[in-house]
Design a protein around this motif. Structure first.
Motif: not given
Length: 408
Positions: A254-278
């Motif tokens: 939706i082209n929304w680019h805020p300062i985005h903070i994610v909780s530590n429990v969801s910082t996994s590169v393999g479990g969150v970032i990779e599936p979302a897209g680098y």
């Protein structure tokens, strides 16, 4: 000569008896249910299925670590029998599995079970039974309540402490922020939200919308749209991995680019970032207390070398990019440390006594400068975090290590 030998032998026996009587630890081994000369039974409950199944990697890493310890001879000669059950992240199922572990499997303790609401559902039972509920895999503040719940102890930094660190960061970097919060509608999310409000203090009105979601929902897309519509320019995602990845994707869509903070429990590169897209995850902020398995800066680090060797030998299916694997390794290492400290006194009471006596213990995968400390009055083992930002394909740490004690 025979008489002399007899006297010497008699003196030796007498000396041995005196030594044994003066040192009970040498005289006898003390066990509660779940421990013996050859075995220590540890129970565990994990969401191997259901909405939080991304965390299953933690349980698998813990099992692999205990396998490693067993292969190396065990703990003081005893092998660990790790019994781990699935609760699908459902509190009624957690209760069922805890009863099974305590009353049927007769475990010495329950270690590292995951989830706030799930562990909350068994806390009273565990304390009534006087069975250690050790190193709960949840950052709820309530695990640090030794007076009321002396058999329950957390492990990771509390959600409230982490949220206060984010509040401090926002007030410094963007004092005119309009904060939109997506939070899981349970104890986990509410604890975090309260910590954020406490951290903002009289600036809590900076939160323009706090949007709850339930884990039974298939997606959080509509909630993300509402937060954008509310005019938020800071987005705090208090979510578990599946929903964190969805929120990152939807914000980009939706082209929304805020300062985005994610909780530590969801910082996994393999479990969150990779599936979302680098590409769409660049610049996201969080805080950490563990080393990132995807970051080459740790390749020469002694602790991480041990961790990588462990992955190769004992957890080959484990993804070193998955923060859950790093977490499980460090938590299991802490559990082993406590059991080693117990020696031959493997009673539930002594397990809790030793767990409350950890001093400057540094598991291989914790960030340099962060150590584990507990006392009989303080059941919060880790109290420090460092801010980080996602760049390229890894998290980049910045700033000083912040203690929750100074983050108010």
């Amino acid at each position: 000569m025979a008489a002399v030998r007899f006297q010497v032998a008699t003196l030796s026996v007498a000396f041995a008896l005196c030594t044994a009587m003066s040192n009970p630890a040498l005289a006898q081994k003390t066990y509660d249910s779940g421990a013996s000369d050859t075995e220590i039974k540890i129970g565990n409950i994990m969401p191997y299925s259901g909405p939080a199944s991304a965390y299953a990697a933690i349980g698998k890493a813990e099992e692999a670590y205990f396998n490693k310890i067993n292969a190396e001879g065990g703990i003081n000669g005893r092998k660990i029998k790790f019994i781990s059950y699935d609760d699908a992240y459902s509190p009624p199922k957690t209760v069922e599995q805890a009863r099974k572990l305590v009353e049927s499997d007769n475990v010495l303790l329950i270690f590292g079970s995951l989830g706030t609401s799930t562990n909350g559902a068994i806390r009273k039972y565990m304390n009534e039974k006087k069975v250690p509920q050790l190193f709960v895999a949840s950052g709820a503040s309530k695990w640090n309540d030794p007076k009321q719940y002396p058999w329950t102890m957390g492990w990771q930094p509390s959600y409230a402490s982490e949220a206060k660190i984010y509040a401090k960061y926002i007030m410094k970097e963007k004092p005119d922020a309009k904060i939109g919060v997506l939070f899981q509608n349970d104890d986990f999310g509410k604890d975090y939200l309260k910590g954020l409000k406490d951290g903002l203090g009289d600036k809590a009105s900076m939160i323009v919308m706090a949007e709850p979601y339930d884990t039974s929902e298939p997606a959080v897309d509509e909630h993300v749209v509402r937060l954008k519509t509310a005019g938020a320019d800071v987005f705090i995602s208090i979510t578990t991995p599946k929903f964190a990845a969805q929120a990152i994707k939807k914000a980009a869509e939706i082209n929304w680019h805020p300062i985005h903070i994610v909780s530590n429990v969801s910082t996994s590169v393999g479990g969150v970032i990779e599936p979302a897209g680098y590409e769409i995850s660049q610049g996201i902020l969080s805080a950490s207390y563990v080393k990132d398995g995807s970051d080459p800066q740790w390749n020469a680090d002694d602790g991480m070398k041990k961790f990588y060797d462990f992955i190769a030998q004992y957890d080959p299916k484990g993804n070193k990019l998955d923060a859950g694997v790093v977490f499980g390794y460090a938590a299991a290492q802490t559990m082993v440390k406590v059991l080693q400290m117990c020696g031959d006194n493997l009673t539930r009471d002594n397990v809790m006594k030793q767990a409350a006596a950890l001093k400057d213990f540094a598991p291989d995968t914790l960030l340099p400068g962060i150590t584990i400390n507990t006392t009989p009055d303080d059941f919060a083992p880790i109290k420090q975090l460092q801010m980080m930002q996602f760049k390229g394909k890894a998290w980049e740490l910045f700033g000083d290590i912040i203690s929750s004690d100074t983050s108010h």
